[in-house]
Every structure is written in C-alpha cells, then in structure tokens.
Scaffold this motif. Structure first.
Motif, short mmCIF file in Angstrom:
data_model
loop_
_atom_site.label_atom_id
_atom_site.label_comp_id
_atom_site.label_asym_id
_atom_site.label_seq_id
_atom_site.Cartn_x
_atom_site.Cartn_y
_atom_site.Cartn_z
N TRP A 1 35.59 32.20 47.96
CA TRP A 1 36.69 32.39 48.91
C TRP A 1 37.97 32.73 48.17
O TRP A 1 38.72 33.61 48.59
N ASP A 2 38.25 32.05 47.06
CA ASP A 2 39.46 32.34 46.29
C ASP A 2 39.48 33.80 45.83
O ASP A 2 40.51 34.46 45.91
N VAL A 3 38.36 34.28 45.34
CA VAL A 3 38.29 35.67 44.87
C VAL A 3 38.56 36.63 46.03
O VAL A 3 39.36 37.56 45.91
N LEU A 4 37.93 36.39 47.17
CA LEU A 4 38.15 37.23 48.34
C LEU A 4 39.62 37.20 48.77
O LEU A 4 40.22 38.25 49.03
N ALA A 5 40.20 36.02 48.85
CA ALA A 5 41.59 35.88 49.29
C ALA A 5 42.53 36.64 48.36
O ALA A 5 43.47 37.30 48.82
N ARG A 6 42.29 36.58 47.08
CA ARG A 6 43.16 37.29 46.13
C ARG A 6 42.98 38.80 46.24
O ARG A 6 43.95 39.55 46.23
N ARG A 7 41.75 39.24 46.37
CA ARG A 7 41.50 40.68 46.49
C ARG A 7 42.08 41.25 47.78
O ARG A 7 42.56 42.37 47.81
N ALA A 8 42.03 40.50 48.84
CA ALA A 8 42.51 40.96 50.14
C ALA A 8 44.02 40.72 50.31
O ALA A 8 44.57 41.05 51.34
N LEU A 9 44.65 40.12 49.32
CA LEU A 9 46.08 39.82 49.35
C LEU A 9 46.44 38.97 50.58
O LEU A 9 47.45 39.21 51.26
N LEU A 10 45.62 37.98 50.88
CA LEU A 10 45.83 37.17 52.07
C LEU A 10 47.14 36.38 52.03
O LEU A 10 47.77 36.19 53.08
N VAL A 11 47.57 35.96 50.86
CA VAL A 11 48.83 35.22 50.77
C VAL A 11 49.98 36.14 51.19
O VAL A 11 50.85 35.75 51.98
N ASP A 12 49.98 37.36 50.69
CA ASP A 12 51.02 38.32 51.06
C ASP A 12 50.99 38.61 52.57
O ASP A 12 52.02 38.63 53.24
N LEU A 13 49.80 38.80 53.11
CA LEU A 13 49.65 39.05 54.54
C LEU A 13 50.19 37.87 55.35
O LEU A 13 50.92 38.06 56.33
N ALA A 14 49.86 36.66 54.95
CA ALA A 14 50.34 35.48 55.66
C ALA A 14 51.85 35.37 55.61
O ALA A 14 52.50 35.05 56.61
N ARG A 15 52.44 35.66 54.46
CA ARG A 15 53.91 35.61 54.34
C ARG A 15 54.57 36.64 55.24
O ARG A 15 55.58 36.36 55.88
N ARG A 16 54.01 37.85 55.30
CA ARG A 16 54.58 38.89 56.15
C ARG A 16 54.42 38.53 57.63
O ARG A 16 55.33 38.76 58.43
N ALA A 17 53.28 37.96 57.99
CA ALA A 17 53.06 37.57 59.38
C ALA A 17 54.03 36.46 59.78
O ALA A 17 54.62 36.49 60.86
N TYR A 18 54.23 35.50 58.90
CA TYR A 18 55.17 34.41 59.17
C TYR A 18 56.59 34.95 59.34
O TYR A 18 57.31 34.58 60.27
N ALA A 19 56.99 35.85 58.46
CA ALA A 19 58.33 36.42 58.53
C ALA A 19 58.56 37.19 59.83
O ALA A 19 59.68 37.28 60.32
#
Length: 74
Positions: free
Chosen positions: A12-30
């Motif tokens: 899951w960690d590898v997938l999340a990093r490849r898909a840039l999920l943290v960046d997506l979540a930050r943009r969605a929150y903003a």
C-alpha cells in the motif's frame, strides 16, 4: 502505513507514493468549503485523541454488526 502496521502494509505504501496520494489529499483538503474543512478537522482531532489514548478502532469498536458494518462488536 508500513511504519505502523509492518511489512503487510508495504505494498500500500508503494502504491500511495506512486499515485501521489498525499499530494492529492492535500489539494482536496485545500479545495474544501470552510464547513467541510471544519468537519474534517474535527474528525482528525478526534481520531488523534482516540489513538493517543490507546483506542484503535474508533466508534466501530462499540457498535453491533449490522447490514453496513459486518465487523463483530468488541
């Protein structure tokens, strides 16, 4: 996740990093309207307090199984 849950969460960690999920979540929150952002903030604060107090499953740990929650109550 693997840091918290061990090797089983590494995929899951590898997938999340490849898909840039943290960046997506930050943009969605903003992009949230203030009322929704306040709701998310309150949820996160409650989850943080629960995990700091030793809780691990949140409200579901007190519920009974039902059609939407097949987890057994603890």
């Amino acid at each position: 996740m693997a840091e918290l849950f061990g090797p089983s969460a590494l995929e899951w960690d590898v997938l999340a990093r490849r898909a840039l999920l943290v960046d997506l979540a930050r943009r969605a929150y903003a992009a949230l309207v203030p009322e929704s952002r306040a709701f998310v903030d309150a949820y996160v604060d409650g989850s943080t307090r629960s995990s700091s107090a030793g809780g691990s499953r949140g409200p579901r740990s007190r519920c009974s199984p039902c059609s939407t929650c097949s987890s057994p109550a603890s």
